[in-house]
Scaffold this motif. Structure first.
Motif, PDB file in Angstrom:
ATOM      1  N   TRP A 162       8.522 -15.287 -35.535  1.00  0.00           N
ATOM      2  CA  TRP A 162       8.995 -14.017 -35.519  1.00  0.00           C
ATOM      3  C   TRP A 162       9.266 -13.724 -37.006  1.00  0.00           C
ATOM      4  O   TRP A 162       9.055 -12.802 -37.721  1.00  0.00           O
ATOM      5  CB  TRP A 162       9.443 -13.316 -34.600  1.00  0.00           C
ATOM      6  CG  TRP A 162      10.138 -12.053 -34.698  1.00  0.00           C
ATOM      7  CD1 TRP A 162       9.098 -11.029 -34.682  1.00  0.00           C
ATOM      8  CD2 TRP A 162      11.186 -11.610 -34.588  1.00  0.00           C
ATOM      9  NE1 TRP A 162      10.062  -9.691 -35.012  1.00  0.00           N
ATOM     10  CE2 TRP A 162      11.393 -10.265 -35.083  1.00  0.00           C
ATOM     11  CE3 TRP A 162      12.572 -12.264 -34.474  1.00  0.00           C
ATOM     12  CZ2 TRP A 162      12.439  -9.448 -34.956  1.00  0.00           C
ATOM     13  CZ3 TRP A 162      13.793 -11.509 -34.491  1.00  0.00           C
ATOM     14  CH2 TRP A 162      13.703  -9.950 -34.965  1.00  0.00           C
ATOM     15  N   ARG A 190       7.499 -14.426 -40.526  1.00  0.00           N
ATOM     16  CA  ARG A 190       6.473 -13.423 -41.074  1.00  0.00           C
ATOM     17  C   ARG A 190       7.013 -12.329 -42.057  1.00  0.00           C
ATOM     18  O   ARG A 190       8.185 -11.699 -41.488  1.00  0.00           O
ATOM     19  CB  ARG A 190       5.751 -12.930 -39.733  1.00  0.00           C
ATOM     20  CG  ARG A 190       5.089 -13.855 -38.919  1.00  0.00           C
ATOM     21  CD  ARG A 190       4.068 -13.389 -37.635  1.00  0.00           C
ATOM     22  NE  ARG A 190       3.225 -14.212 -37.261  1.00  0.00           N
ATOM     23  CZ  ARG A 190       2.593 -13.913 -36.272  1.00  0.00           C
ATOM     24  NH1 ARG A 190       2.524 -12.585 -35.703  1.00  0.00           N
ATOM     25  NH2 ARG A 190       1.557 -14.858 -35.594  1.00  0.00           N
ATOM     26  N   ARG A 203       7.308  -8.248 -39.265  1.00  0.00           N
ATOM     27  CA  ARG A 203       7.590  -8.671 -37.999  1.00  0.00           C
ATOM     28  C   ARG A 203       6.782  -8.053 -36.981  1.00  0.00           C
ATOM     29  O   ARG A 203       6.584  -6.687 -36.941  1.00  0.00           O
ATOM     30  CB  ARG A 203       9.147  -8.915 -38.040  1.00  0.00           C
ATOM     31  CG  ARG A 203       9.905  -9.823 -38.883  1.00  0.00           C
ATOM     32  CD  ARG A 203      11.355  -9.497 -38.791  1.00  0.00           C
ATOM     33  NE  ARG A 203      12.107 -10.251 -39.732  1.00  0.00           N
ATOM     34  CZ  ARG A 203      13.304 -10.202 -40.022  1.00  0.00           C
ATOM     35  NH1 ARG A 203      13.877  -9.259 -39.516  1.00  0.00           N
ATOM     36  NH2 ARG A 203      13.687 -10.883 -40.951  1.00  0.00           N
ATOM     37  N   SER A 204       6.156  -8.829 -36.256  1.00  0.00           N
ATOM     38  CA  SER A 204       5.401  -8.327 -35.195  1.00  0.00           C
ATOM     39  C   SER A 204       6.284  -7.776 -33.906  1.00  0.00           C
ATOM     40  O   SER A 204       6.863  -8.411 -33.335  1.00  0.00           O
ATOM     41  CB  SER A 204       4.588  -9.622 -34.575  1.00  0.00           C
ATOM     42  OG  SER A 204       3.759  -9.187 -33.405  1.00  0.00           O
ATOM     43  N   GLN A 263      11.436  -2.261 -32.729  1.00  0.00           N
ATOM     44  CA  GLN A 263      11.739  -3.696 -32.511  1.00  0.00           C
ATOM     45  C   GLN A 263      12.794  -4.184 -31.499  1.00  0.00           C
ATOM     46  O   GLN A 263      12.590  -4.972 -30.762  1.00  0.00           O
ATOM     47  CB  GLN A 263      11.931  -4.589 -33.595  1.00  0.00           C
ATOM     48  CG  GLN A 263      11.247  -4.637 -34.973  1.00  0.00           C
ATOM     49  CD  GLN A 263      10.046  -5.786 -35.151  1.00  0.00           C
ATOM     50  OE1 GLN A 263      10.748  -6.850 -34.502  1.00  0.00           O
ATOM     51  NE2 GLN A 263       8.969  -5.800 -35.650  1.00  0.00           N
TER      52      GLN A 263
END
Length: 383
Positions: free
Chosen positions: A184, A187, A190-191, A238
């Motif tokens: 996470w 990247r 961030r997903s 998030q």
């Protein structure tokens, strides 16, 4: 380097094979109260399905738990009030104190052969991640680091993981959550789904041990403090996704507490088990003499090392781990009760996160770091 990868891979597989051979000889009737209590939860799930969340002692109408108590020569097997790992609730029920997750996993396997498959499954997950880390390593030092840590992680599934059935699934979840945390952070964008999945896994770990709720503390700090500072919508989303994941993951425990204790926020533990923090030098000394101090030192050392990294996601992984270590070690080292596995989950979550954060470092960042560390050539020296 290929030879080193092969050697460490074989070492991890050899430890796994040795562990499986040892585990296959384990007995489910070793006379430990916790063991038979987890097996009672598993039996309830096998009899009643989701209704097994209700652990009222009156549901032992088939005398399963009484039989387990007789097997270990427990003198007061007839009196539910005296049953180990059970506590009376205000409504008059006598219920199991443990969250339902460990019993649920044990219930997936046939009665009489439940513990060994659970430990083997958890060991296979850890070994798979250890081998993945070795394969991902791109330099000899990283191969050595991934190989030594992987071998240690697989070995720990025998000792101290054997001390409690709840430790084995916790170790597996910590390994997977550590890998996903590093992924996470590595990247560029961030997903939200990935951080929600991490929250789900950490929330699910609460179903094995209630203190595992502390494993999410560092993530809340990492997401919450920047939001308070910047008021960023992306950071809020998030944090919301992570919190929702944690809540969904621990839903079985909240449901079990509502059924057994009368409220989702009421504990099924008795007052004797709810010990307030109080620093005790004797307890601290036990940690110093235990294997856990090695893991603590490794986790703190690796965190401090990576905090100085110039690579953004590696440094951020260290920030997450630092917050997590501070909260968890602050709690357990000031907790006046010692067991050989209390700080193992936070130490292993930290080490898996930091290990994969380093292994997922982009190639260009590794090359830049290598250039920074190399001394200047003679030809480049000023004349």
């Amino acid at each position: 380097m290929k030879a080193a990868k092969l050697a460490f891979g074989l070492i991890c597989l050899a430890i796994l094979a040795s562990n499986i051979a040892t585990m296959s000889r384990w007995s489910e009737a070793r006379g430990v109260y916790d063991d038979i209590c987890y097996l009672r939860q598993a039996h309830l799930f096998q009899r009643f399905g989701a209704g097994g969340l209700d652990t009222n002692a009156v549901r032992d109408d088939d005398r399963y738990f009484e039989g387990k108590l007789k097997d270990i020569a427990f003198a007061e097997w007839k009196d539910p009030i005296r049953w180990p790992c059970h506590n009376p609730m205000p409504g008059g029920k006598v219920v199991l104190q443990y969250p339902p997750g460990t019993g649920f996993l044990l219930a997936l396997f046939p009665q009489g052969h439940q513990v060994v498959p659970l430990y083997i499954a958890a060991s296979l997950i850890l070994c798979g991640l250890a081998l993945s880390g070795i394969a991902m390593a791109r330099s000899l030092p990283s191969v050595l680091g991934a190989g030594v840590f992987g071998a240690l992680a697989v070995y720990l599934m025998i000792n101290p993981a054997k001390a409690s059935y709840s430790v084995a699934p916790t170790m597996a979840l910590c390994a997977v959550a550590g890998f996903l945390t590093a992924l996470w952070l590595a990247r560029g964008k961030r997903s939200v789904l990935l951080i929600a999945l991490i929250g789900l896994l950490l929330g699910a770990s609460v179903n094995f041990r209630l203190p595992n709720a502390l494993l999410a503390a560092g993530y809340f700090l990492f997401l919450g403090i920047p939001f308070l500072w910047t008021r960023s919508l992306a950071t809020f989303v998030q944090g919301l996704a992570f919190g929702a994941g944690v809540l969904v993951g621990m839903a079985p425990t909240l449901a079990a507490q509502a059924i057994n204790a009368g409220s989702a926020l009421s504990t099924t533990y008795g007052s004797a088990d709810l010990v307030a923090p109080a620093f005790d030098l004797a307890v601290f000394g036990q940690y110093l003499r235990d294997m856990q101090i090695v893991l603590i030192v490794l986790a703190i050392g690796a965190t401090l090392s990576l905090l100085w990294s110039r690579e953004g996601h590696v440094q951020q992984a260290a920030f997450v781990v630092a917050g997590n270590l501070a909260v968890n070690l602050g709690f357990f080292l000031s907790h006046p009760v010692f067991t050989p596995y209390y700080v193992v989950p936070i130490a292993m979550l930290s080490l898996w996160t930091l290990s994969f954060a380093r292994l997922l470092q982009p190639a260009e960042a590794r090359e830049a770091a290598s250039v920074r560390r190399e001394p200047a050539s003679l030809g480049a020296l000023p004349r």
